[in-house]
Design an enzyme around this catalytic site. Sequence first.
Site, PDB file in Angstrom:
ATOM      1  N   CYS A 228      10.543  -8.762 -36.091  1.00 12.40           N
ATOM      2  CA  CYS A 228       9.809 -10.003 -36.353  1.00 12.40           C
ATOM      3  C   CYS A 228       8.549 -10.157 -35.507  1.00 12.40           C
ATOM      4  O   CYS A 228       7.572 -10.776 -35.950  1.00 12.40           O
ATOM      5  CB  CYS A 228      10.709 -11.212 -36.086  1.00 12.40           C
ATOM      6  SG  CYS A 228      12.419 -11.000 -36.627  1.00 12.40           S
TER       7      CYS A 228
ATOM      8  N   CYS B 235       4.675  -9.572 -36.594  1.00 12.64           N
ATOM      9  CA  CYS B 235       3.926 -10.550 -37.397  1.00 12.64           C
ATOM     10  C   CYS B 235       3.940 -11.956 -36.794  1.00 12.64           C
ATOM     11  O   CYS B 235       2.963 -12.689 -36.903  1.00 12.64           O
ATOM     12  CB  CYS B 235       4.506 -10.616 -38.807  1.00 12.64           C
ATOM     13  SG  CYS B 235       4.126  -9.125 -39.739  1.00 12.64           S
ATOM     14  N   HIS B 236       5.075 -12.351 -36.220  1.00 11.15           N
ATOM     15  CA  HIS B 236       5.185 -13.734 -35.732  1.00 11.15           C
ATOM     16  C   HIS B 236       4.796 -13.875 -34.264  1.00 11.15           C
ATOM     17  O   HIS B 236       4.665 -14.994 -33.777  1.00 11.15           O
ATOM     18  CB  HIS B 236       6.617 -14.255 -35.928  1.00 11.15           C
ATOM     19  CG  HIS B 236       7.016 -14.344 -37.368  1.00 11.15           C
ATOM     20  ND1 HIS B 236       6.592 -15.349 -38.194  1.00 11.15           N
ATOM     21  CD2 HIS B 236       7.776 -13.534 -38.126  1.00 11.15           C
ATOM     22  CE1 HIS B 236       7.091 -15.166 -39.415  1.00 11.15           C
ATOM     23  NE2 HIS B 236       7.808 -14.066 -39.391  1.00 11.15           N
TER      24      HIS B 236
ATOM     25  N   MET C 150       8.081 -12.794 -47.469  1.00 11.54           N
ATOM     26  CA  MET C 150       9.020 -12.537 -46.372  1.00 11.54           C
ATOM     27  C   MET C 150      10.126 -11.614 -46.870  1.00 11.54           C
ATOM     28  O   MET C 150      10.756 -11.872 -47.885  1.00 11.54           O
ATOM     29  CB  MET C 150       9.606 -13.881 -45.912  1.00 11.54           C
ATOM     30  CG  MET C 150      10.829 -13.773 -45.042  1.00 11.54           C
ATOM     31  SD  MET C 150      10.437 -13.408 -43.329  1.00 11.54           S
ATOM     32  CE  MET C 150      12.105 -13.347 -42.664  1.00 11.54           C
TER      33      MET C 150
ATOM     34  N   HIS D 252      -7.342  -7.963 -36.813  1.00 14.01           N
ATOM     35  CA  HIS D 252      -6.262  -7.000 -37.056  1.00 14.01           C
ATOM     36  C   HIS D 252      -6.802  -5.571 -37.039  1.00 14.01           C
ATOM     37  O   HIS D 252      -7.114  -5.060 -35.982  1.00 14.01           O
ATOM     38  CB  HIS D 252      -5.555  -7.365 -38.361  1.00 14.01           C
ATOM     39  CG  HIS D 252      -4.288  -6.622 -38.569  1.00 14.01           C
ATOM     40  ND1 HIS D 252      -3.198  -6.768 -37.753  1.00 14.01           N
ATOM     41  CD2 HIS D 252      -3.930  -5.705 -39.494  1.00 14.01           C
ATOM     42  CE1 HIS D 252      -2.229  -5.964 -38.160  1.00 14.01           C
ATOM     43  NE2 HIS D 252      -2.657  -5.309 -39.220  1.00 14.01           N
TER      44      HIS D 252
ATOM     45  N   HIS E  46      -7.285  -5.928 -45.579  1.00 14.93           N
ATOM     46  CA  HIS E  46      -6.577  -4.951 -44.736  1.00 14.93           C
ATOM     47  C   HIS E  46      -7.255  -3.601 -44.914  1.00 14.93           C
ATOM     48  O   HIS E  46      -6.845  -2.776 -45.725  1.00 14.93           O
ATOM     49  CB  HIS E  46      -5.097  -4.893 -45.134  1.00 14.93           C
ATOM     50  CG  HIS E  46      -4.266  -4.133 -44.157  1.00 14.93           C
ATOM     51  ND1 HIS E  46      -4.012  -2.784 -44.275  1.00 14.93           N
ATOM     52  CD2 HIS E  46      -3.654  -4.527 -43.016  1.00 14.93           C
ATOM     53  CE1 HIS E  46      -3.265  -2.394 -43.252  1.00 14.93           C
ATOM     54  NE2 HIS E  46      -3.034  -3.431 -42.482  1.00 14.93           N
TER      55      HIS E  46
HETATM   56 FE1  DHE Z   1      -0.070  -0.973 -38.654  1.00 12.14          FE
HETATM   57  C1  DHE Z   1      -3.062   0.576 -38.002  1.00 12.14           C
HETATM   58  C2  DHE Z   1      -0.848  -3.406 -36.432  1.00 12.14           C
HETATM   59  C3  DHE Z   1       2.582  -2.790 -39.732  1.00 12.14           C
HETATM   60  C4  DHE Z   1       0.932   1.636 -40.556  1.00 12.14           C
HETATM   61  N1  DHE Z   1      -1.669  -1.349 -37.463  1.00 12.14           N
HETATM   62  C5  DHE Z   1      -2.800  -0.593 -37.340  1.00 12.14           C
HETATM   63  C6  DHE Z   1      -3.673  -1.204 -36.387  1.00 12.14           C
HETATM   64  C7  DHE Z   1      -3.041  -2.327 -35.932  1.00 12.14           C
HETATM   65  C8  DHE Z   1      -1.782  -2.422 -36.613  1.00 12.14           C
HETATM   66  C9  DHE Z   1      -3.530  -3.297 -34.892  1.00 12.14           C
HETATM   67  C10 DHE Z   1      -5.041  -0.672 -35.964  1.00 12.14           C
HETATM   68  C11 DHE Z   1      -4.885   0.334 -34.869  1.00 12.14           C
HETATM   69  C12 DHE Z   1      -6.201   0.932 -34.446  1.00 12.14           C
HETATM   70  O1  DHE Z   1      -7.002   1.303 -35.291  1.00 12.14           O
HETATM   71  O2  DHE Z   1      -6.445   1.019 -33.227  1.00 12.14           O
HETATM   72  N2  DHE Z   1       0.723  -2.818 -38.201  1.00 12.14           N
HETATM   73  C13 DHE Z   1       0.253  -3.633 -37.250  1.00 12.14           C
HETATM   74  C14 DHE Z   1       1.043  -4.826 -37.165  1.00 12.14           C
HETATM   75  O3  DHE Z   1       0.943  -5.754 -36.322  1.00 12.14           O
HETATM   76  C15 DHE Z   1       1.939  -4.834 -38.318  1.00 12.14           C
HETATM   77  C16 DHE Z   1       1.397  -5.799 -39.373  1.00 12.14           C
HETATM   78  C17 DHE Z   1       3.332  -5.331 -37.982  1.00 12.14           C
HETATM   79  C18 DHE Z   1       4.120  -4.544 -36.977  1.00 12.14           C
HETATM   80  O4  DHE Z   1       5.149  -5.023 -36.523  1.00 12.14           O
HETATM   81  O5  DHE Z   1       3.748  -3.433 -36.635  1.00 12.14           O
HETATM   82  C19 DHE Z   1       1.788  -3.375 -38.788  1.00 12.14           C
HETATM   83  N3  DHE Z   1       1.510  -0.637 -39.927  1.00 12.14           N
HETATM   84  C20 DHE Z   1       2.477  -1.491 -40.219  1.00 12.14           C
HETATM   85  C21 DHE Z   1       3.424  -0.920 -41.133  1.00 12.14           C
HETATM   86  O6  DHE Z   1       4.451  -1.492 -41.601  1.00 12.14           O
HETATM   87  C22 DHE Z   1       2.946   0.432 -41.477  1.00 12.14           C
HETATM   88  C23 DHE Z   1       2.580   0.542 -42.962  1.00 12.14           C
HETATM   89  C24 DHE Z   1       3.983   1.499 -41.168  1.00 12.14           C
HETATM   90  C25 DHE Z   1       4.456   1.450 -39.753  1.00 12.14           C
HETATM   91  O7  DHE Z   1       4.005   2.277 -38.994  1.00 12.14           O
HETATM   92  O8  DHE Z   1       5.214   0.574 -39.407  1.00 12.14           O
HETATM   93  C26 DHE Z   1       1.720   0.527 -40.603  1.00 12.14           C
HETATM   94  N4  DHE Z   1      -0.913   0.772 -39.196  1.00 12.14           N
HETATM   95  C27 DHE Z   1      -0.312   1.730 -39.943  1.00 12.14           C
HETATM   96  C28 DHE Z   1      -1.193   2.876 -40.052  1.00 12.14           C
HETATM   97  C29 DHE Z   1      -2.349   2.559 -39.344  1.00 12.14           C
HETATM   98  C30 DHE Z   1      -2.145   1.248 -38.805  1.00 12.14           C
HETATM   99  C31 DHE Z   1      -0.885   4.149 -40.829  1.00 12.14           C
HETATM  100  C32 DHE Z   1      -3.585   3.453 -39.136  1.00 12.14           C
HETATM  101  C33 DHE Z   1      -4.451   3.446 -40.345  1.00 12.14           C
HETATM  102  C34 DHE Z   1      -5.596   4.392 -40.189  1.00 12.14           C
HETATM  103  O9  DHE Z   1      -5.926   5.075 -41.170  1.00 12.14           O
HETATM  104  O10 DHE Z   1      -6.164   4.452 -39.095  1.00 12.14           O
END
Ligand code: DHE
Length: 654
Positions: A169, A172-173, A211, A449, A491
């Site tokens: 949680c 996001c929260h 959710m 983000h 996003h």
């Molecule tokens: Fe991510 C990038 C945060 C959920 C896969 N994700 C990022 C970045 C942030 C972030 C701040 C940028 C980093 C950077 O560039 O320095 N992500 C978050 C969250 O806060 C969120 C919404 C909830 C959480 O609890 O993590 C979240 N993210 C996910 C997923 O559910 C994903 C699909 C699979 C996973 O890993 O859990 C996911 N996030 C990714 C990926 C990137 C990413 C693959 C990099 C993308 C790229 O091409 O650079």
Amino acid sequence: MRVPTVRRVNVVGIAAIFAIVLLGAACGYSPSSNSSGTTLQTGGADAPLSEEATAGQAAFDQQCAACHTIGGGPLVGPDLAGITDLRATDWLHSWIIDPAAFAETDPDAEAIFTGGMPALGLSDAETDEVIAYLESTSEVEGSSAAPEGPRDLSAVEFDEASEIFFNRCAGCHGTLRAGATGPAIQPEDRTLEIGTTGIETILTKGLPGGMPAWGDAGILTEGEIDLLANFIQLDPPTPPPLDLTQITESWNLVVPVADRPTESQTARDWEDFTGVILRDAGQVAIIDAGTKETVAVIDTGFAVHILRSSATGRYFIAVGRDGRVTMIDLWTETPEIVAQVQGCFDARSVEASKVEGFEDKYIIEGCYWPPQYVVFDGQTLEPLVVHDILSPDINGKELDEVRVAAIVASHFDPVWVMGLKESGYVGIVDYSQPDFPLVKKIEADLFLHDGGWDHTGRYFITAANAQNKLMVIDVKTQELVAGIETGKVPHPGRGANWQDPEFGWVYATTHIGEGKLTLIGADPEGNPEHAWKVVREVEIPGTGSLFLKTHPESQWVWMDTALSNVEGENQQACVYSIEKMEMEKCFQVADHGTVVHFEYNKAGDEVWISVWDRDGEVVIYDDETLTEKHRITGDWLITPTGKFNVFNTANDIY
Ligand code: DHE
């Protein structure tokens, strides 16, 4: 009757994370409601239902029951017993069709609209059926019992619940539940009013706006849901700090620099290695993009989030949700871990120093918790400095939590640029100065983000996704140059840059909250009249997408429909034609899991796509013909998510 389906998550995380964004817009929670109860009831009339009401009951159970009962007391939304006596049919019809739009025209609707209840996408006929069902329950009386408050949790239960909250949680929260990507869920402003039964229902069934149905999806057990439902009605524990001494204690220099090769020991083209995150396995697979052979599968730790490359590309740096940073050397015969350290308890971003003279010199980690960034030596990960980033937000509001979101490294100046999520500032860290200070904070907008560079590497473009905006920062002048509304919850990932035949250079994003690709003009010199304005919007099937990608050699832009709520639609990829300036086609990539994230090989003639599932796959397409070229499968390929090609990541090619 066609009842729109609500897709249930089948892998840990997907909508778990992103669609939850919409939780705040999920249900019509009326704080003024004072009738409440403890039993979930969704009906109650004894008389046989008409055909219309029967259809309405099915729609109610699917679309409304997560938020409303009829006689069982309020959940997130009010108890609807007797609602048809209170409101006229036409009024109810307009409200159910689109509460936000109705609230703009009707004073009664405006008075009770909290921004919570979404338009459910029901047709006129379906809405009438729901109303017929509500009418059939008009004899049912609403419950007036107070919501059931939390029970005491033992210390062991509290700790277990804290861990579940952190894993499922907090992303996001927020760790302190003050909201960011998802809404605030603190006891005083939300959870006590909903009560245990209501929260359990939400955790089990999810909410129509996104959710996740943690219970129905089999991700949380009934026992875990019980713990969590009670836990989030109690005050959040204050998470501990993590100082430089503790971080240094966690540092593990596995291979000292003196013991590492001075030139590459592999015959492979290591610059064309692609690192694939195996999220739930806590591993990173390194695949030779030329031969498609798996070169190594490396244990990196809990829920690895992203990989970044050092400036030369020699090192992959992984960061996990547990805040652990792992450095992988690609010059050894088989890639191996050379150093590890934990700079945060929770983190999502990591980046290397990239400007000339500082190649492979420093690494920065941005924390989700504690509110800080940490700088490490770029060869050994020895912790060098920790800086607190807690501050009031751009409006002067005091905060208890500020998380570091995306970080990019300039190729022109010795700086890292990072989104400071809750505070709405973009921070600039100068790594040429001793102590690596935060030299500038630029006011952008709330809940920053993800984001990346424009095609020149001068402008950092980041999503203020709660504001539906992309914010553009000129890193050369260190100023905000624009905030552009692009659609519902942009996003971009790192985004995508290409030359549009009409508007010149553009930067693009897809959206979590709607099926839309938006292009903004990104050529302030060549096309100043279009710069930082929306120049094109293209419809994408489904209700939400996570990532897009292109390459300078490509004529296509690839994107997913990962958050679609139509069964199967989350397993396709869509391709936009740069030349034709329109969507070329969407097609099925897999018949299972969720299709997510794209990466090119070094040459830019192949696209790699993840099928995010326990039985994961990486599907490789020929980027010219858009036909499948290769499919990587195997028991070891567990929940592949992000993929990072060494050359493209080191050089910020996207
Ligand atoms: Fe991510 C990038 C945060 C959920 C896969 N994700 C990022 C970045 C942030 C972030 C701040 C940028 C980093 C950077 O560039 O320095 N992500 C978050 C969250 O806060 C969120 C919404 C909830 C959480 O609890 O993590 C979240 N993210 C996910 C997923 O559910 C994903 C699909 C699979 C996973 O890993 O859990 C996911 N996030 C990714 C990926 C990137 C990413 C693959 C990099 C993308 C790229 O091409 O650079």
